[in-house]
Scaffold this motif. Structure first.
Motif, PDB file in Angstrom:
ATOM      1  N   THR A 130       3.399 -10.075   4.483  1.00  0.00           N
ATOM      2  CA  THR A 130       2.439 -11.069   4.967  1.00  0.00           C
ATOM      3  C   THR A 130       1.445 -10.492   5.962  1.00  0.00           C
ATOM      4  O   THR A 130       0.270 -10.840   5.940  1.00  0.00           O
ATOM      5  N   ILE A 131       1.902  -9.580   6.842  1.00  0.00           N
ATOM      6  CA  ILE A 131       1.067  -9.189   7.980  1.00  0.00           C
ATOM      7  C   ILE A 131       0.580  -7.744   7.953  1.00  0.00           C
ATOM      8  O   ILE A 131      -0.300  -7.386   8.743  1.00  0.00           O
ATOM      9  N   HIS A 132       1.129  -6.880   7.068  1.00  0.00           N
ATOM     10  CA  HIS A 132       0.687  -5.487   7.033  1.00  0.00           C
ATOM     11  C   HIS A 132      -0.334  -5.305   5.920  1.00  0.00           C
ATOM     12  O   HIS A 132      -0.022  -5.467   4.744  1.00  0.00           O
ATOM     13  N   LEU A 133      -1.571  -4.950   6.296  1.00  0.00           N
ATOM     14  CA  LEU A 133      -2.703  -5.015   5.364  1.00  0.00           C
ATOM     15  C   LEU A 133      -3.494  -3.705   5.302  1.00  0.00           C
ATOM     16  O   LEU A 133      -4.690  -3.718   5.015  1.00  0.00           O
ATOM     17  N   ALA A 134      -2.838  -2.583   5.600  1.00  0.00           N
ATOM     18  CA  ALA A 134      -3.567  -1.318   5.707  1.00  0.00           C
ATOM     19  C   ALA A 134      -4.304  -0.956   4.419  1.00  0.00           C
ATOM     20  O   ALA A 134      -5.457  -0.514   4.450  1.00  0.00           O
ATOM     21  N   GLY A 135      -3.643  -1.132   3.267  1.00  0.00           N
ATOM     22  CA  GLY A 135      -4.287  -0.793   1.997  1.00  0.00           C
ATOM     23  C   GLY A 135      -5.509  -1.643   1.728  1.00  0.00           C
ATOM     24  O   GLY A 135      -6.577  -1.140   1.338  1.00  0.00           O
ATOM     25  N   MET A 178      -7.511   7.827  -0.538  1.00  0.00           N
ATOM     26  CA  MET A 178      -7.202   7.460   0.849  1.00  0.00           C
ATOM     27  C   MET A 178      -5.921   6.642   0.939  1.00  0.00           C
ATOM     28  O   MET A 178      -5.116   6.818   1.860  1.00  0.00           O
ATOM     29  N   HIS A 179      -5.733   5.707   0.005  1.00  0.00           N
ATOM     30  CA  HIS A 179      -4.491   4.926  -0.023  1.00  0.00           C
ATOM     31  C   HIS A 179      -3.278   5.848  -0.072  1.00  0.00           C
ATOM     32  O   HIS A 179      -2.337   5.716   0.726  1.00  0.00           O
ATOM     33  N   ILE A 180      -3.294   6.767  -1.021  1.00  0.00           N
ATOM     34  CA  ILE A 180      -2.140   7.648  -1.231  1.00  0.00           C
ATOM     35  C   ILE A 180      -1.894   8.527  -0.015  1.00  0.00           C
ATOM     36  O   ILE A 180      -0.754   8.696   0.443  1.00  0.00           O
ATOM     37  N   LEU A 181      -2.966   9.087   0.544  1.00  0.00           N
ATOM     38  CA  LEU A 181      -2.826   9.952   1.719  1.00  0.00           C
ATOM     39  C   LEU A 181      -2.332   9.169   2.930  1.00  0.00           C
ATOM     40  O   LEU A 181      -1.491   9.661   3.701  1.00  0.00           O
ATOM     41  N   TYR A 182      -2.828   7.934   3.096  1.00  0.00           N
ATOM     42  CA  TYR A 182      -2.439   7.165   4.277  1.00  0.00           C
ATOM     43  C   TYR A 182      -0.970   6.750   4.219  1.00  0.00           C
ATOM     44  O   TYR A 182      -0.243   6.874   5.216  1.00  0.00           O
ATOM     45  N   ILE A 183      -0.513   6.248   3.075  1.00  0.00           N
ATOM     46  CA  ILE A 183       0.898   5.837   3.013  1.00  0.00           C
ATOM     47  C   ILE A 183       1.816   7.056   3.069  1.00  0.00           C
ATOM     48  O   ILE A 183       2.920   6.980   3.618  1.00  0.00           O
ATOM     49  N   SER A 184       1.361   8.190   2.551  1.00  0.00           N
ATOM     50  CA  SER A 184       2.147   9.424   2.685  1.00  0.00           C
ATOM     51  C   SER A 184       2.257   9.811   4.151  1.00  0.00           C
ATOM     52  O   SER A 184       3.335  10.211   4.626  1.00  0.00           O
ATOM     53  N   LEU A 185       1.153   9.687   4.895  1.00  0.00           N
ATOM     54  CA  LEU A 185       1.158   9.976   6.331  1.00  0.00           C
ATOM     55  C   LEU A 185       2.123   9.056   7.071  1.00  0.00           C
ATOM     56  O   LEU A 185       2.870   9.499   7.957  1.00  0.00           O
ATOM     57  N   MET A 186       2.140   7.752   6.697  1.00  0.00           N
ATOM     58  CA  MET A 186       3.052   6.809   7.332  1.00  0.00           C
ATOM     59  C   MET A 186       4.508   7.217   7.111  1.00  0.00           C
ATOM     60  O   MET A 186       5.328   7.207   8.039  1.00  0.00           O
ATOM     61  N   PHE A 187       4.846   7.602   5.880  1.00  0.00           N
ATOM     62  CA  PHE A 187       6.218   8.025   5.594  1.00  0.00           C
ATOM     63  C   PHE A 187       6.565   9.325   6.320  1.00  0.00           C
ATOM     64  O   PHE A 187       7.698   9.492   6.779  1.00  0.00           O
TER      65      PHE A 187
END
Length: 398
Positions: free
Chosen positions: A288-293, A218-227
């Protein structure tokens, strides 16, 4: 020739502690009093943790909010809002994946085995170490102080207060590094020895590794989606952006700290074509403030525990939990294990209230904390690409 000091990272130490704990619990010739000593030590550590958490919230959250004065008007607001929305989306996606996928391997017979095993042996004694301030009051105080210091700094004052809270934050981080994190393996060892003796440990582990695998995917898929989303919006090749982020991702896996990864992450942002003004502003702020992972991990582990103990797990309840953690965990991922420590006081919101459940939650989270941190910092650079596009458009439209 000097000998190189061999150090073992936190994750290997946690895995070793889990293995030793299971073995100790399974060996019939080890007397129950020895298990009770281990459980007692875990209980004492848990009491200290409860005392320390409000102080950590005051130190980390106040400093994190006070630092927001370094921003630039609307860009600060857009960056903070984007980070918070990303955190909420990450937690929401994790919940729906968990609620639909986890029941396929958290079966009724495993749930019955875990619940029937009970809590194992009791500690020899406990120490009533009460926090001097409760968690809700700590959050209110942190927000009040953080916003006030930020306002004072904005009008050219408040530096004495800022320096005081900065030094207090350093104390909190030092306690985390010197006391909390080093003792976590012993805390977890006692927990797994107790579970092993009670008979629930293998049912838990059969769930444990599958949750771990799903969370990392899920981590990998989510950050890929963000990019993909932000890169497409900015007119850049998303796959080139992802390739440029690999050094930052791997650094975060090794350091387990968003703060320690900032220099490498800024270089990744430069390679992604983010302007100097934006990368020097967004990357440290989002650390500091982005905590999605971290939110994906905590939401997934929490949902897994609720399913394991056959507790209510509706989205309405989980959403309030996610929304609160998105604020309460501000600045916490800067220190290894900081996110789960900030989350502990809020676990009872979703029914994770017993010491055994919270200890298991810590175990589940910390074994992949480095991957959660890597997802956090990778998402930071996706946001930097988005904010840089907004910034450039603003210049072009002038």
């Amino acid at each position: 020739m000097s000998k190189r000091k061999i150090t073992i990272g936190l994750v290997p130490r946690l895995i070793i502690a889990i293995i030793i704990g299971i073995i100790i619990g399974q060996l019939s010739f080890i007397p129950e009093w020895f298990i009770r000593i281990l459980v007692t030590l875990s209980s004492l550590f848990s009491s200290f943790l409860s005392f320390f958490i409000p102080l950590m919230i005051i130190g980390l959250v106040t400093k994190g909010i006070a630092d927001l004065t370094d921003g630039a008007g609307k860009l600060l607001g857009i960056t903070a809002l984007t980070s918070y929305i990303s955190t909420l989306i990450g937690g929401t996606i994790a919940y729906f994946v968990a609620i639909n996928l986890f029941p396929s391997f958290i079966t009724v017979d495993l749930v019955e085995k875990i619940t029937e095993a009970g809590g194992g042996v009791e500690p020899l004694f406990t120490i009533p170490l009460e926090p001097f301030i409760d968690v809700t009051a700590a959050i209110v105080l942190a927000f009040m102080m953080g916003l006030s210091i930020s306002w004072l700094r904005g009008i050219g004052s408040g530096e004495i207060l800022y320096k005081g809270i900065d030094e207090f934050e350093k104390i909190i981080v030092k306690v985390l590094e010197v006391v909390i994190v080093p003792l976590l393996p012993f805390y977890i060892l006692g927990n797994f020895a107790n579970m092993s003796r009670s008979g629930s440990v293998f049912a838990v582990l059969s769930i444990f590794w599958k949750v771990f695998l799903v969370v990392i995917i899920m981590h990998i898929l989510y950050i890929s989606l963000m990019f993909i989303v932000f890169g497409t919006y900015a007119g850049k090749n998303p796959f080139a952006l992802i390739k440029n982020q690999i050094p930052g991702y791997m650094t975060a896996v090794g350091t387990q700290s968003s703060a320690a990864t900032i220099p490498v992450n800024i270089e990744c942002a430069m390679n992604n074509g983010v302007s100097e003004q934006i990368r020097n502003f967004v990357v440290p702020l989002c650390a500091t403030i982005h905590l999605a992972g971290s939110m994906i991990t905590i939401t997934s582990c929490s949902t897994a525990l609720l399913l394991m103990y056959d507790l209510p797990h509706g989205y309405g309840m989980i959403l309030g939990f996610i929304a609160m953690l998105g604020i309460a965990m501000v600045a916490a991922p800067g220190a290894p294990g900081g996110a789960i420590m900030s989350a502990l006081p809020f676990l009872p919101m979703v029914g994770i209230a017993t010491d055994a459940m919270q200890q298991l939650m810590i175990s589940l989270y910390l074994t992949q904390d480095s991957f959660g941190t890597a997802a956090n910092v990778s998402g930071d650079n996706a946001i930097a690409v988005f904010i840089d596009k907004i910034y450039q458009d603003k210049i072009i439209n002038k």
